[in-house]
Design a protein around this motif. Sequence first.
Motif, PDB file in Angstrom:
ATOM      1  N   UNK A  26       2.261   4.784  12.392  1.00 37.87           N
ATOM      2  CA  UNK A  26       1.019   4.475  11.674  1.00 37.87           C
ATOM      3  C   UNK A  26       1.250   4.460  10.168  1.00 37.87           C
ATOM      4  N   UNK A  27       2.058   5.407   9.683  1.00 39.69           N
ATOM      5  CA  UNK A  27       2.362   5.477   8.251  1.00 39.69           C
ATOM      6  C   UNK A  27       3.127   4.244   7.797  1.00 39.69           C
ATOM      7  N   UNK A  28       4.112   3.834   8.586  1.00 39.14           N
ATOM      8  CA  UNK A  28       4.910   2.653   8.242  1.00 39.14           C
ATOM      9  C   UNK A  28       4.030   1.410   8.209  1.00 39.14           C
ATOM     10  N   UNK A  29       3.193   1.234   9.239  1.00 40.84           N
ATOM     11  CA  UNK A  29       2.329   0.052   9.321  1.00 40.84           C
ATOM     12  C   UNK A  29       1.380  -0.019   8.126  1.00 40.84           C
ATOM     13  N   UNK A  30       0.729   1.100   7.829  1.00 46.00           N
ATOM     14  CA  UNK A  30      -0.223   1.107   6.713  1.00 46.00           C
ATOM     15  C   UNK A  30       0.478   0.835   5.387  1.00 46.00           C
ATOM     16  N   UNK A  31       1.639   1.446   5.189  1.00 45.77           N
ATOM     17  CA  UNK A  31       2.333   1.290   3.916  1.00 45.77           C
ATOM     18  C   UNK A  31       2.907  -0.105   3.713  1.00 45.77           C
ATOM     19  N   UNK A  32       3.273  -0.778   4.792  1.00 41.50           N
ATOM     20  CA  UNK A  32       3.724  -2.168   4.662  1.00 41.50           C
ATOM     21  C   UNK A  32       2.575  -3.033   4.152  1.00 41.50           C
ATOM     22  N   UNK A  33       1.390  -2.845   4.766  1.00 39.67           N
ATOM     23  CA  UNK A  33       0.204  -3.596   4.325  1.00 39.67           C
ATOM     24  C   UNK A  33      -0.145  -3.225   2.890  1.00 39.67           C
ATOM     25  N   UNK A  34      -0.098  -1.928   2.581  1.00 34.26           N
ATOM     26  CA  UNK A  34      -0.422  -1.432   1.245  1.00 34.26           C
ATOM     27  C   UNK A  34       0.527  -2.026   0.203  1.00 34.26           C
ATOM     28  N   UNK A  35       1.808  -2.089   0.522  1.00 37.30           N
ATOM     29  CA  UNK A  35       2.799  -2.618  -0.411  1.00 37.30           C
ATOM     30  C   UNK A  35       2.539  -4.089  -0.712  1.00 37.30           C
ATOM     31  N   UNK A  38      -0.767  -4.354  -2.807  1.00 35.05           N
ATOM     32  CA  UNK A  38      -0.633  -3.786  -4.156  1.00 35.05           C
ATOM     33  C   UNK A  38       0.276  -4.634  -5.043  1.00 35.05           C
ATOM     34  N   UNK A  39       1.412  -5.048  -4.519  1.00 30.90           N
ATOM     35  CA  UNK A  39       2.345  -5.843  -5.330  1.00 30.90           C
ATOM     36  C   UNK A  39       1.740  -7.208  -5.660  1.00 30.90           C
ATOM     37  N   UNK A  40       1.039  -7.803  -4.692  1.00 28.16           N
ATOM     38  CA  UNK A  40       0.394  -9.101  -4.933  1.00 28.16           C
ATOM     39  C   UNK A  40      -0.711  -8.973  -5.978  1.00 28.16           C
ATOM     40  N   UNK A  41      -1.601  -7.985  -5.799  1.00 26.72           N
ATOM     41  CA  UNK A  41      -2.699  -7.777  -6.737  1.00 26.72           C
ATOM     42  C   UNK A  41      -2.175  -7.377  -8.108  1.00 26.72           C
ATOM     43  N   UNK A  42      -1.121  -6.569  -8.133  1.00 26.99           N
ATOM     44  CA  UNK A  42      -0.549  -6.138  -9.401  1.00 26.99           C
ATOM     45  C   UNK A  42       0.080  -7.292 -10.164  1.00 26.99           C
ATOM     46  N   UNK A  43       0.725  -8.193  -9.431  1.00 23.56           N
ATOM     47  CA  UNK A  43       1.330  -9.362 -10.067  1.00 23.56           C
ATOM     48  C   UNK A  43       0.257 -10.273 -10.652  1.00 23.56           C
ATOM     49  N   UNK A  44      -0.816 -10.485  -9.898  1.00 25.97           N
ATOM     50  CA  UNK A  44      -1.910 -11.338 -10.367  1.00 25.97           C
ATOM     51  C   UNK A  44      -2.569 -10.753 -11.616  1.00 25.97           C
ATOM     52  N   UNK A  45      -2.760  -9.414 -11.635  1.00 24.84           N
ATOM     53  CA  UNK A  45      -3.442  -8.767 -12.756  1.00 24.84           C
ATOM     54  C   UNK A  45      -2.483  -8.286 -13.847  1.00 24.84           C
ATOM     55  N   UNK A  46      -1.185  -8.532 -13.657  1.00 20.51           N
ATOM     56  CA  UNK A  46      -0.164  -8.043 -14.601  1.00 20.51           C
ATOM     57  C   UNK A  46      -0.278  -6.524 -14.774  1.00 20.51           C
ATOM     58  N   UNK A  47      -0.539  -5.838 -13.645  1.00 20.68           N
ATOM     59  CA  UNK A  47      -0.709  -4.384 -13.665  1.00 20.68           C
ATOM     60  C   UNK A  47       0.560  -3.701 -13.170  1.00 20.68           C
ATOM     61  N   UNK A  48       1.252  -3.036 -14.094  1.00 22.92           N
ATOM     62  CA  UNK A  48       2.464  -2.324 -13.693  1.00 22.92           C
ATOM     63  C   UNK A  48       2.123  -1.122 -12.801  1.00 22.92           C
ATOM     64  N   UNK A  49       0.936  -0.545 -12.991  1.00 20.05           N
ATOM     65  CA  UNK A  49       0.519   0.584 -12.164  1.00 20.05           C
ATOM     66  C   UNK A  49       0.366   0.152 -10.711  1.00 20.05           C
ATOM     67  N   UNK A  50      -0.252  -0.992 -10.499  1.00 20.33           N
ATOM     68  CA  UNK A  50      -0.422  -1.498  -9.138  1.00 20.33           C
ATOM     69  C   UNK A  50       0.908  -1.885  -8.511  1.00 20.33           C
ATOM     70  N   UNK A  51       1.754  -2.553  -9.283  1.00 22.73           N
ATOM     71  CA  UNK A  51       3.079  -2.921  -8.767  1.00 22.73           C
ATOM     72  C   UNK A  51       3.876  -1.666  -8.426  1.00 22.73           C
ATOM     73  N   UNK A  52       3.786  -0.665  -9.310  1.00 21.84           N
ATOM     74  CA  UNK A  52       4.470   0.597  -9.050  1.00 21.84           C
ATOM     75  C   UNK A  52       3.948   1.284  -7.808  1.00 21.84           C
ATOM     76  N   UNK A  53       2.645   1.207  -7.602  1.00 19.31           N
ATOM     77  CA  UNK A  53       2.041   1.784  -6.398  1.00 19.31           C
ATOM     78  C   UNK A  53       2.566   1.067  -5.159  1.00 19.31           C
TER      79      UNK A  53
END
Length: 235
Positions: A26-35, A38-53
């Motif tokens: 369950x942890x792996x599945x959720x974190x794959x979706x989360x990654x 987060x990386x997509x949204x962070x790239x769009x918003x130029x947010x290093x915090x989101x990309x880091x998350x």
Amino acid sequence: MTAISLGPSPARRDALTRRIRLLVAATITYNVIEAIVAITAGTVASSTALVGFGLDSVIEVSSAAAVAWQFSATDHTVRAAREKTTLRIIAVSFFALAAYVAVDSVRALTGTGEAGHSVPGIVLAALSLAIMPFLAAAQRKAGRELESASAVADSKQTLLCTYLSAVLLVGLLANLTLGWTWADPIAALVIAAIAAKEGRDAWQSKGCCAPTPLGSPAVKPEVDQCGCAAGCGCC
């Protein structure tokens, strides 16, 4: 000296092993979706915090995968032999996370880059803040009863994700509503210090004591709350 419990019965041990496998999956599945989010949204918003998350989620997956590899063995002796390697992998993932968060926080504090607003990031951080504590608590409880240092260490990794979710949420909300750019990197530096400490603890852990065979006397002069001799590092 006082005799202690012989630990979980074989049937209970098998049940706990299955539970940890499900929690790790369950942890792996959720974190794959989360990654991905987060990386997509962070790239769009130029947010290093989101990309880091998002990168933290990738590290979470590597840690959970290491535990899944350990518990894929059906033989308890083989799982015990894999314990130290699993702890090393978890420790390295903690160190990598601490290094990334620290560097990214310093970069943010020096004013390099300016993140835009991200509503998807806020929703993701809030969702993770609600889900991760329950996953961490369930895995830690099962890991301590099973006397698995690696399962307990991985639960700490999941709990750390909760702290990062809180930091990310505060940072994104502060950016959206108040225009504060310093709150997130300051709090993230504290998280980096916590991650480094957890990495050190996982690296120094000796793993769990070998279980006493059923029917044998179990007398240990000093035990912790897991029933492990002092210095075994089960908890």
